[in-house]
Design a protein around this motif. Structure first.
Motif, PDB file in Angstrom:
ATOM      1  N   GLU A  66       0.836  -1.204   0.000  1.00 53.82           N
ATOM      2  CA  GLU A  66       0.000   0.000   0.000  1.00 53.82           C
ATOM      3  C   GLU A  66       0.866   1.247   0.000  1.00 53.82           C
ATOM      4  O   GLU A  66       1.823   1.347   0.752  1.00 53.82           O
ATOM      5  CB  GLU A  66      -0.870   0.050   1.248  1.00 53.82           C
ATOM      6  CG  GLU A  66      -2.032  -0.889   1.242  1.00 53.82           C
ATOM      7  CD  GLU A  66      -2.855  -0.730   2.518  1.00 53.82           C
ATOM      8  OE1 GLU A  66      -2.502   0.097   3.367  1.00 53.82           O
ATOM      9  OE2 GLU A  66      -3.852  -1.440   2.634  1.00 53.82           O
ATOM     10  N   THR A  79      -4.460   2.506  -1.671  1.00 59.94           N
ATOM     11  CA  THR A  79      -4.037   2.270  -3.047  1.00 59.94           C
ATOM     12  C   THR A  79      -2.547   1.981  -3.120  1.00 59.94           C
ATOM     13  O   THR A  79      -1.793   2.299  -2.213  1.00 59.94           O
ATOM     14  CB  THR A  79      -4.382   3.473  -3.946  1.00 59.94           C
ATOM     15  OG1 THR A  79      -4.100   3.132  -5.302  1.00 59.94           O
ATOM     16  CG2 THR A  79      -3.588   4.700  -3.563  1.00 59.94           C
ATOM     17  N   THR A  80      -2.167   1.353  -4.219  1.00 60.89           N
ATOM     18  CA  THR A  80      -0.763   1.131  -4.557  1.00 60.89           C
ATOM     19  C   THR A  80      -0.409   2.113  -5.664  1.00 60.89           C
ATOM     20  O   THR A  80      -1.267   2.870  -6.128  1.00 60.89           O
ATOM     21  CB  THR A  80      -0.538  -0.304  -5.050  1.00 60.89           C
ATOM     22  OG1 THR A  80      -1.324  -0.508  -6.229  1.00 60.89           O
ATOM     23  CG2 THR A  80      -0.903  -1.323  -3.996  1.00 60.89           C
ATOM     24  N   GLY A  83      -2.384   1.018  -8.654  1.00 61.46           N
ATOM     25  CA  GLY A  83      -3.805   1.224  -8.361  1.00 61.46           C
ATOM     26  C   GLY A  83      -4.200   2.684  -8.458  1.00 61.46           C
ATOM     27  O   GLY A  83      -5.308   3.013  -8.890  1.00 61.46           O
ATOM     28  N   GLY A  84      -3.292   3.574  -8.072  1.00 59.44           N
ATOM     29  CA  GLY A  84      -3.563   5.002  -8.208  1.00 59.44           C
ATOM     30  C   GLY A  84      -3.684   5.413  -9.659  1.00 59.44           C
ATOM     31  O   GLY A  84      -4.544   6.219 -10.026  1.00 59.44           O
ATOM     32  N   ALA A  87      -7.040   4.106 -10.899  1.00 61.47           N
ATOM     33  CA  ALA A  87      -8.139   4.922 -10.372  1.00 61.47           C
ATOM     34  C   ALA A  87      -8.252   6.245 -11.125  1.00 61.47           C
ATOM     35  O   ALA A  87      -9.359   6.714 -11.396  1.00 61.47           O
ATOM     36  CB  ALA A  87      -7.931   5.175  -8.883  1.00 61.47           C
TER      37      ALA A  87
END
Length: 171
Positions: A66, A79-80, A83-84, A87
């Protein structure tokens, strides 16, 4: 004098001396004054290879753990790095998502992977013919992975985020 011996001048007393090839991690001293005349370094590829392996391990950890957790109005989101970027894409910021994905995830992975490939390839001379083009690719990939710019952006954005929500770093 054979071609295997090299002539070295002592920096202390200017005595010229023939020094045979030295094994790794050894030194030759002047016979007259004891000054260091020549030395043989450790394998010059060991340290860069160790650092590249450490960078690869760090990249794996950075991309799987994370990055941060944001809590606002009772909602918590974690988020990672990747993942950011995903997104941002889902929220309609495609250009920003691609730039973050390239600079924070893809370019550092490519850079470290290329470095590892080169360092492993040149350990056994002669180096393969593909190492030259790969070294040019490494030089092109380095500016794209400008993580210091990403970190500076995060540091500048943190005060603004802190006004709106509670921000905690990843575990």
């Amino acid at each position: 004098m054979t071609t295997a011996h090299r002539v070295h001048a002592c920096h202390g007393c200017d005595l010229l001396q023939r020094v045979s090839p030295l094994p790794p991690c050894s030194k030759a001293r002047c016979g007259r004054c004891g000054q260091l005349v020549a030395f043989s370094a450790v394998d010059p590829l060991d340290r860069p290879l160790a650092l590249a392996v450490a960078a690869a391990i760090t990249l794996v950890i950075a991309n799987t753990s994370e990055l941060m957790s944001l809590s606002a109005a009772g909602r918590v989101a974690t988020t990672t790095l990747a993942g950011g970027s995903v997104a941002m894409w889902e929220q309609g910021n495609e250009v920003t998502a691609v730039v973050v994905g390239l600079c924070a995830v893809a370019a550092p992975i490519a850079y470290v992977a290329l470095l590892l490939a080169i360092l492993l390839a040149v350990r056994r001379p002669p180096a393969p013919a593909w190492t030259g083009p790969l070294m040019r690719c490494v030089e092109r990939a380095r500016p794209c992975s400008m993580n210091e710019v990403l970190l500076l952006g995060l540091l500048l954005a943190l005060p603004h985020i802190a006004e709106l929500a509670t921000l905690t770093r990843g575990r």
